[in-house]
Design a protein around this motif. Structure first.
Motif, PDB file in Angstrom:
ATOM      1  N   PRO A 169      12.221  -4.897   8.921  1.00 41.08           N
ATOM      2  CA  PRO A 169      13.568  -5.042   8.362  1.00 41.08           C
ATOM      3  C   PRO A 169      14.236  -3.708   8.060  1.00 41.08           C
ATOM      4  N   ILE A 170      15.545  -3.762   7.926  1.00 35.94           N
ATOM      5  CA  ILE A 170      16.338  -2.559   7.652  1.00 35.94           C
ATOM      6  C   ILE A 170      15.841  -1.851   6.397  1.00 35.94           C
ATOM      7  N   SER A 171      15.531  -2.604   5.348  1.00 37.72           N
ATOM      8  CA  SER A 171      15.125  -2.002   4.074  1.00 37.72           C
ATOM      9  C   SER A 171      13.881  -1.137   4.222  1.00 37.72           C
ATOM     10  N   GLU A 172      12.922  -1.570   5.038  1.00 40.68           N
ATOM     11  CA  GLU A 172      11.682  -0.804   5.223  1.00 40.68           C
ATOM     12  C   GLU A 172      11.932   0.483   5.999  1.00 40.68           C
ATOM     13  N   ILE A 173      12.822   0.412   6.980  1.00 34.43           N
ATOM     14  CA  ILE A 173      13.154   1.616   7.751  1.00 34.43           C
ATOM     15  C   ILE A 173      13.941   2.573   6.871  1.00 34.43           C
ATOM     16  N   ASP A 174      14.877   2.019   6.115  1.00 34.51           N
ATOM     17  CA  ASP A 174      15.739   2.807   5.231  1.00 34.51           C
ATOM     18  C   ASP A 174      14.913   3.594   4.208  1.00 34.51           C
ATOM     19  N   ASP A 175      13.833   2.985   3.739  1.00 37.18           N
ATOM     20  CA  ASP A 175      12.968   3.634   2.752  1.00 37.18           C
ATOM     21  C   ASP A 175      12.330   4.920   3.288  1.00 37.18           C
ATOM     22  N   GLU A 176      12.211   4.998   4.622  1.00 38.99           N
ATOM     23  CA  GLU A 176      11.563   6.150   5.245  1.00 38.99           C
ATOM     24  C   GLU A 176      12.564   7.247   5.630  1.00 38.99           C
ATOM     25  N   LEU A 177      13.859   6.993   5.391  1.00 38.58           N
ATOM     26  CA  LEU A 177      14.908   7.917   5.832  1.00 38.58           C
ATOM     27  C   LEU A 177      15.618   8.571   4.658  1.00 38.58           C
ATOM     28  N   ASN A 178      16.370   9.620   4.960  1.00 41.00           N
ATOM     29  CA  ASN A 178      17.179  10.261   3.932  1.00 41.00           C
ATOM     30  C   ASN A 178      18.365   9.386   3.571  1.00 41.00           C
ATOM     31  N   SER A 179      18.842   9.511   2.360  1.00 36.28           N
ATOM     32  CA  SER A 179      19.979   8.729   1.879  1.00 36.28           C
ATOM     33  C   SER A 179      21.207   8.975   2.751  1.00 36.28           C
ATOM     34  N   GLY A 180      21.928   7.888   3.056  1.00 39.20           N
ATOM     35  CA  GLY A 180      23.161   8.003   3.842  1.00 39.20           C
ATOM     36  C   GLY A 180      22.984   7.857   5.335  1.00 39.20           C
ATOM     37  N   THR A 181      21.734   7.718   5.807  1.00 38.74           N
ATOM     38  CA  THR A 181      21.494   7.560   7.247  1.00 38.74           C
ATOM     39  C   THR A 181      22.119   6.269   7.760  1.00 38.74           C
TER      40      THR A 181
ATOM     41  N   MET B   5      17.712 -13.393  11.166  1.00 38.34           N
ATOM     42  CA  MET B   5      16.896 -12.830  12.237  1.00 38.34           C
ATOM     43  C   MET B   5      15.684 -13.712  12.564  1.00 38.34           C
ATOM     44  N   ASP B   6      15.151 -14.414  11.579  1.00 42.38           N
ATOM     45  CA  ASP B   6      14.019 -15.310  11.848  1.00 42.38           C
ATOM     46  C   ASP B   6      14.448 -16.483  12.731  1.00 42.38           C
ATOM     47  N   ALA B   7      15.660 -16.986  12.490  1.00 43.19           N
ATOM     48  CA  ALA B   7      16.188 -18.059  13.337  1.00 43.19           C
ATOM     49  C   ALA B   7      16.391 -17.554  14.761  1.00 43.19           C
ATOM     50  N   PHE B   8      16.875 -16.315  14.876  1.00 43.48           N
ATOM     51  CA  PHE B   8      17.038 -15.712  16.202  1.00 43.48           C
ATOM     52  C   PHE B   8      15.685 -15.584  16.896  1.00 43.48           C
ATOM     53  N   THR B   9      14.673 -15.179  16.128  1.00 42.59           N
ATOM     54  CA  THR B   9      13.325 -15.056  16.691  1.00 42.59           C
ATOM     55  C   THR B   9      12.859 -16.385  17.272  1.00 42.59           C
ATOM     56  N   GLY B  10      13.117 -17.462  16.543  1.00 41.35           N
ATOM     57  CA  GLY B  10      12.689 -18.784  16.997  1.00 41.35           C
ATOM     58  C   GLY B  10      13.338 -19.216  18.291  1.00 41.35           C
ATOM     59  N   VAL B  11      14.641 -18.964  18.426  1.00 40.22           N
ATOM     60  CA  VAL B  11      15.360 -19.471  19.596  1.00 40.22           C
ATOM     61  C   VAL B  11      15.362 -18.488  20.767  1.00 40.22           C
TER      62      VAL B  11
ATOM     63  N   ARG C 176       7.070 -18.948  11.244  1.00 43.18           N
ATOM     64  CA  ARG C 176       6.018 -17.936  11.402  1.00 43.18           C
ATOM     65  C   ARG C 176       6.604 -16.532  11.268  1.00 43.18           C
ATOM     66  N   SER C 177       7.805 -16.343  11.780  1.00 47.77           N
ATOM     67  CA  SER C 177       8.479 -15.054  11.654  1.00 47.77           C
ATOM     68  C   SER C 177       8.707 -14.708  10.190  1.00 47.77           C
ATOM     69  N   LYS C 178       9.094 -15.716   9.391  1.00 48.78           N
ATOM     70  CA  LYS C 178       9.284 -15.504   7.948  1.00 48.78           C
ATOM     71  C   LYS C 178       7.969 -15.147   7.269  1.00 48.78           C
ATOM     72  N   GLU C 179       6.891 -15.827   7.674  1.00 54.14           N
ATOM     73  CA  GLU C 179       5.576 -15.546   7.088  1.00 54.14           C
ATOM     74  C   GLU C 179       5.143 -14.124   7.370  1.00 54.14           C
ATOM     75  N   LEU C 180       5.311 -13.688   8.620  1.00 54.80           N
ATOM     76  CA  LEU C 180       4.913 -12.341   9.005  1.00 54.80           C
ATOM     77  C   LEU C 180       5.746 -11.300   8.272  1.00 54.80           C
ATOM     78  N   GLY C 181       7.019 -11.622   8.044  1.00 50.72           N
ATOM     79  CA  GLY C 181       7.918 -10.698   7.351  1.00 50.72           C
ATOM     80  C   GLY C 181       7.567 -10.469   5.910  1.00 50.72           C
ATOM     81  N   LYS C 182       6.810 -11.399   5.318  1.00 54.23           N
ATOM     82  CA  LYS C 182       6.415 -11.287   3.902  1.00 54.23           C
ATOM     83  C   LYS C 182       5.164 -10.447   3.710  1.00 54.23           C
ATOM     84  N   LYS C 183       4.466 -10.157   4.817  1.00 52.89           N
ATOM     85  CA  LYS C 183       3.218  -9.401   4.719  1.00 52.89           C
ATOM     86  C   LYS C 183       3.503  -7.917   4.598  1.00 52.89           C
ATOM     87  N   ASP C 184       2.597  -7.207   3.942  1.00 53.87           N
ATOM     88  CA  ASP C 184       2.737  -5.758   3.789  1.00 53.87           C
ATOM     89  C   ASP C 184       2.347  -5.067   5.090  1.00 53.87           C
TER      90      ASP C 184
END
Length: 273
Positions: A104-116, A168-174, A265-273
């Motif tokens: 997800p965006i939040s996880e990528i954002d955490d690894e970047l400088n502010s304002g990216t 995005m999980d719905a998109f993954t399914g279809v 299943r996409s939602k389940e995987l997204g909840k894992k660390d």
């Protein structure tokens, strides 16, 4: 803002990265001299350089520094390592696009400088033949221009639409999992034709083209699938007999359940660390 004078960098030249590079070059949205690619594998880079004339490097930092738009086409398991190596080179005037599945965006954002400026995109496997479905999710620092250029890039390999990230999980399914639901349909239709005497090669060709043609009719006519089905099913004819057989076997609920379960299943995987 067009892409003509923009420089695009792709980090990762596996199936998806290479498909995007081919789509970008073949569509001529930018000149090949404005496309940069990096990977740890020299062989794939040299092949792309010789075939398409793009600039290549094994140094991700070089790709980032030379590019206005950077596409991360890397596996989710290594994205944090890749981001750590380029973080300080992704300045505020650059656009970063991630196609790392399930991140997800939040996880990528955490690894970047502010304002990216960050956009998450999920294309499906059909990008390899230029017929992808791609879902685009903009991050909070992006502009409408950033979204427009992202759409332009991903339309070179198929269809692209903007959706909120929570879908995005719905998109993954279809669409993400969807091709795997259709391949057995093509195989089964071909098996039926073989049962009736058609040779395997022709049966597969006719079955695949039938699915392709039906999909194109939905997209190009914009008619409801039920309306298109009614155009083919004449009273007492062959088609309605076959449709009845499919309904007897629960085709609708089977496909609905497949999409729903893939989304879950996409939602389940997204909840894992």
């Amino acid at each position: 803002m067009g892409l003509k004078d923009k420089k695009i960098g792709i980090i990762g030249t596996g199936k998806m990265g290479s498909s995007l590079i081919h789509g970008i070059i073949n569509s001529k949205i930018v000149d090949s001299s404005n496309v940069y690619a990096s990977d740890i594998y020299d062989l794939s880079l040299e092949k792309l350089h010789e075939e398409l004339g793009i600039k290549v490097s094994t140094d991700n930092k070089q790709t980032v520094m030379n590019s206005d738009i950077i596409i991360l086409a890397v596996k989710p398991q290594i994205i944090r390592t890749v981001l750590a190596g380029i973080k300080d080179d992704v300045t505020e005037n650059k656009l970063l696009i991630s196609i790392a599945a399930g991140v997800p965006i939040s996880e990528i954002d955490d690894e970047l400088n502010s304002g990216t400026k960050l956009i998450r995109v999920m294309p499906n496997i059909a990008a390899t033949v230029g017929e992808a479905s791609s879902a685009i999710c903009p991050g909070e620092n992006t502009t409408n221009e950033d979204v427009d250029v992202t759409l332009e890039i991903f339309k070179t390999v198929g269809t692209a639409r903007v959706i909120p990230e929570y879908l995005m999980d719905a998109f993954t399914g279809v669409s993400g999992s969807g091709p795997a639901f259709i391949f057995p349909v093509i195989e089964a239709m071909a098996d039926g034709a073989v049962y009736e005497g058609l040779d395997r090669k022709n049966a597969l060709t006719f079955a695949a083209q039938t699915v392709l043609g039906a999909a194109k009719m939905v997209l190009e006519t914009e008619n409801h699938p039920a309306e298109l089905k009614d155009m083919v099913t004449s009273p007492g004819g062959t088609t309605i007999r076959g449709v009845h057989e499919l309904e007897e076997h629960g085709i609708r609920s089977a496909f609905m359940d497949a999409v729903i379960e893939s989304s879950r299943r996409s939602k389940e995987l997204g909840k894992k660390d």
